[in-house]
Design a protein around this motif. Structure first.
Motif, PDB file in Angstrom:
ATOM      1  N   LEU A 144      -6.792  -6.103  -3.888  1.00  0.00           N
ATOM      2  CA  LEU A 144      -7.549  -5.149  -4.707  1.00  0.00           C
ATOM      3  C   LEU A 144      -7.972  -5.803  -6.015  1.00  0.00           C
ATOM      4  O   LEU A 144      -9.106  -5.664  -6.459  1.00  0.00           O
ATOM      5  N   TRP A 145      -7.051  -6.504  -6.638  1.00  0.00           N
ATOM      6  CA  TRP A 145      -7.318  -7.174  -7.919  1.00  0.00           C
ATOM      7  C   TRP A 145      -8.421  -8.219  -7.742  1.00  0.00           C
ATOM      8  O   TRP A 145      -9.362  -8.276  -8.534  1.00  0.00           O
ATOM      9  N   ASP A 146      -8.310  -9.040  -6.701  1.00  0.00           N
ATOM     10  CA  ASP A 146      -9.275 -10.113  -6.453  1.00  0.00           C
ATOM     11  C   ASP A 146     -10.665  -9.591  -6.108  1.00  0.00           C
ATOM     12  O   ASP A 146     -11.668 -10.212  -6.451  1.00  0.00           O
ATOM     13  N   GLU A 147     -10.737  -8.462  -5.432  1.00  0.00           N
ATOM     14  CA  GLU A 147     -12.021  -7.962  -4.941  1.00  0.00           C
ATOM     15  C   GLU A 147     -12.634  -6.856  -5.796  1.00  0.00           C
ATOM     16  O   GLU A 147     -13.705  -6.359  -5.460  1.00  0.00           O
ATOM     17  N   ALA A 148     -11.977  -6.478  -6.882  1.00  0.00           N
ATOM     18  CA  ALA A 148     -12.539  -5.441  -7.756  1.00  0.00           C
ATOM     19  C   ALA A 148     -13.939  -5.863  -8.194  1.00  0.00           C
ATOM     20  O   ALA A 148     -14.145  -6.966  -8.675  1.00  0.00           O
ATOM     21  N   GLY A 149     -14.904  -5.017  -7.972  1.00  0.00           N
ATOM     22  CA  GLY A 149     -16.288  -5.318  -8.307  1.00  0.00           C
ATOM     23  C   GLY A 149     -17.094  -5.879  -7.146  1.00  0.00           C
ATOM     24  O   GLY A 149     -18.309  -6.001  -7.244  1.00  0.00           O
ATOM     25  N   ASN A 150     -16.433  -6.226  -6.043  1.00  0.00           N
ATOM     26  CA  ASN A 150     -17.129  -6.794  -4.884  1.00  0.00           C
ATOM     27  C   ASN A 150     -17.334  -5.793  -3.758  1.00  0.00           C
ATOM     28  O   ASN A 150     -17.920  -6.126  -2.743  1.00  0.00           O
ATOM     29  N   GLY A 151     -16.822  -4.608  -3.910  1.00  0.00           N
ATOM     30  CA  GLY A 151     -16.912  -3.589  -2.865  1.00  0.00           C
ATOM     31  C   GLY A 151     -15.575  -2.903  -2.717  1.00  0.00           C
ATOM     32  O   GLY A 151     -14.694  -3.030  -3.564  1.00  0.00           O
ATOM     33  N   ASN A 152     -15.415  -2.182  -1.628  1.00  0.00           N
ATOM     34  CA  ASN A 152     -14.162  -1.492  -1.329  1.00  0.00           C
ATOM     35  C   ASN A 152     -13.406  -2.281  -0.278  1.00  0.00           C
ATOM     36  O   ASN A 152     -13.947  -3.186   0.350  1.00  0.00           O
ATOM     37  N   LEU A 153     -12.141  -1.925  -0.078  1.00  0.00           N
ATOM     38  CA  LEU A 153     -11.340  -2.587   0.946  1.00  0.00           C
ATOM     39  C   LEU A 153     -11.089  -1.639   2.100  1.00  0.00           C
ATOM     40  O   LEU A 153     -10.689  -0.496   1.895  1.00  0.00           O
ATOM     41  N   ALA A 154     -11.312  -2.134   3.306  1.00  0.00           N
ATOM     42  CA  ALA A 154     -10.994  -1.381   4.510  1.00  0.00           C
ATOM     43  C   ALA A 154      -9.693  -1.942   5.062  1.00  0.00           C
ATOM     44  O   ALA A 154      -9.553  -3.152   5.250  1.00  0.00           O
ATOM     45  N   ILE A 155      -8.724  -1.055   5.278  1.00  0.00           N
ATOM     46  CA  ILE A 155      -7.442  -1.430   5.880  1.00  0.00           C
ATOM     47  C   ILE A 155      -7.513  -1.012   7.341  1.00  0.00           C
ATOM     48  O   ILE A 155      -7.752   0.156   7.652  1.00  0.00           O
ATOM     49  N   TRP A 156      -7.306  -1.974   8.252  1.00  0.00           N
ATOM     50  CA  TRP A 156      -7.474  -1.734   9.675  1.00  0.00           C
ATOM     51  C   TRP A 156      -6.127  -1.600  10.379  1.00  0.00           C
ATOM     52  O   TRP A 156      -5.092  -2.043   9.884  1.00  0.00           O
ATOM     53  N   GLU A 157      -6.165  -1.011  11.556  1.00  0.00           N
ATOM     54  CA  GLU A 157      -4.969  -0.773  12.359  1.00  0.00           C
ATOM     55  C   GLU A 157      -4.208  -2.060  12.677  1.00  0.00           C
ATOM     56  O   GLU A 157      -2.992  -2.063  12.799  1.00  0.00           O
ATOM     57  N   ASN A 158      -4.922  -3.183  12.778  1.00  0.00           N
ATOM     58  CA  ASN A 158      -4.284  -4.466  13.098  1.00  0.00           C
ATOM     59  C   ASN A 158      -3.760  -5.184  11.855  1.00  0.00           C
ATOM     60  O   ASN A 158      -3.486  -6.383  11.884  1.00  0.00           O
ATOM     61  N   ASP A 159      -3.644  -4.468  10.739  1.00  0.00           N
ATOM     62  CA  ASP A 159      -3.133  -4.974   9.456  1.00  0.00           C
ATOM     63  C   ASP A 159      -4.087  -5.920   8.734  1.00  0.00           C
ATOM     64  O   ASP A 159      -3.694  -6.585   7.781  1.00  0.00           O
ATOM     65  N   SER A 160      -5.320  -6.006   9.167  1.00  0.00           N
ATOM     66  CA  SER A 160      -6.283  -6.835   8.451  1.00  0.00           C
ATOM     67  C   SER A 160      -6.934  -6.012   7.336  1.00  0.00           C
ATOM     68  O   SER A 160      -6.950  -4.779   7.374  1.00  0.00           O
ATOM     69  N   ILE A 161      -7.446  -6.733   6.361  1.00  0.00           N
ATOM     70  CA  ILE A 161      -8.124  -6.120   5.221  1.00  0.00           C
ATOM     71  C   ILE A 161      -9.474  -6.803   5.081  1.00  0.00           C
ATOM     72  O   ILE A 161      -9.550  -8.027   5.041  1.00  0.00           O
ATOM     73  N   ILE A 194     -10.099   1.765   0.511  1.00  0.00           N
ATOM     74  CA  ILE A 194      -9.534   1.826  -0.830  1.00  0.00           C
ATOM     75  C   ILE A 194     -10.542   1.290  -1.830  1.00  0.00           C
ATOM     76  O   ILE A 194     -11.152   0.248  -1.613  1.00  0.00           O
ATOM     77  N   LYS A 195     -10.683   1.991  -2.933  1.00  0.00           N
ATOM     78  CA  LYS A 195     -11.602   1.602  -3.998  1.00  0.00           C
ATOM     79  C   LYS A 195     -10.836   0.808  -5.060  1.00  0.00           C
ATOM     80  O   LYS A 195     -10.066   1.386  -5.834  1.00  0.00           O
ATOM     81  N   PRO A 196     -11.019  -0.510  -5.104  1.00  0.00           N
ATOM     82  CA  PRO A 196     -10.239  -1.342  -6.021  1.00  0.00           C
ATOM     83  C   PRO A 196     -10.359  -0.962  -7.495  1.00  0.00           C
ATOM     84  O   PRO A 196      -9.354  -0.863  -8.186  1.00  0.00           O
ATOM     85  N   ILE A 197     -11.569  -0.766  -7.967  1.00  0.00           N
ATOM     86  CA  ILE A 197     -11.751  -0.506  -9.396  1.00  0.00           C
ATOM     87  C   ILE A 197     -11.005   0.744  -9.822  1.00  0.00           C
ATOM     88  O   ILE A 197     -10.365   0.772 -10.873  1.00  0.00           O
ATOM     89  N   ALA A 198     -11.027   1.771  -9.003  1.00  0.00           N
ATOM     90  CA  ALA A 198     -10.333   3.019  -9.337  1.00  0.00           C
ATOM     91  C   ALA A 198      -8.827   2.820  -9.448  1.00  0.00           C
ATOM     92  O   ALA A 198      -8.157   3.547 -10.179  1.00  0.00           O
ATOM     93  N   LEU A 199      -8.284   1.831  -8.740  1.00  0.00           N
ATOM     94  CA  LEU A 199      -6.836   1.645  -8.733  1.00  0.00           C
ATOM     95  C   LEU A 199      -6.338   0.583  -9.704  1.00  0.00           C
ATOM     96  O   LEU A 199      -5.305   0.760 -10.337  1.00  0.00           O
ATOM     97  N   VAL A 200      -7.023  -0.539  -9.827  1.00  0.00           N
ATOM     98  CA  VAL A 200      -6.474  -1.639 -10.628  1.00  0.00           C
ATOM     99  C   VAL A 200      -7.200  -1.919 -11.932  1.00  0.00           C
ATOM    100  O   VAL A 200      -6.743  -2.737 -12.721  1.00  0.00           O
ATOM    101  N   ASN A 201      -8.292  -1.243 -12.187  1.00  0.00           N
ATOM    102  CA  ASN A 201      -9.072  -1.526 -13.386  1.00  0.00           C
ATOM    103  C   ASN A 201      -8.325  -1.202 -14.682  1.00  0.00           C
ATOM    104  O   ASN A 201      -8.608  -1.779 -15.714  1.00  0.00           O
TER     105      ASN A 201
END
Length: 89
Positions: A10-27, A47-54
């Motif tokens: 989340l920290w690394d990708e804040a500002g690059n989009g949102n993160l999708a967490i998949w059933e196979n544990d991939s992000i 998950i919306k990174p900026i909303a959580l880690v900003n």
């Protein structure tokens, strides 16, 4: 899936989009306007990174925030995923 690994992503990708967490544990990073489905498959959560880690000045603060870690774990578990909190550093 380890909660702190998700926070790092989340920290690394804040500002690059949102993160999708998949059933196979991939992000994966998905666009902000992502429709919620790829090749007929839906992620467990988006998950919306900026909303959580900003609000944190340093990654270490986010990695040790009980409220943030719990919020992420509840989201994933509620969607049917598995997540485990790693040891504190």
């Amino acid at each position: 899936m380890i909660t702190q690994d998700i926070v790092r992503k989340l920290w690394d990708e804040a500002g690059n989009g949102n993160l999708a967490i998949w059933e196979n544990d991939s992000i994966t990073v998905v666009p902000v306007d992502y429709c919620g489905e790829t090749k007929g498959k839906k992620p467990l959560v988006i998950i919306k990174p900026i909303a959580l880690v900003n609000r944190y000045e340093h990654l270490a603060f986010a990695l040790n925030d009980e409220e943030l870690l719990t919020k992420i774990e509840v989201m994933i578990r509620t969607a049917g995923g598995n997540v485990t909190r790693g040891p504190r550093s």
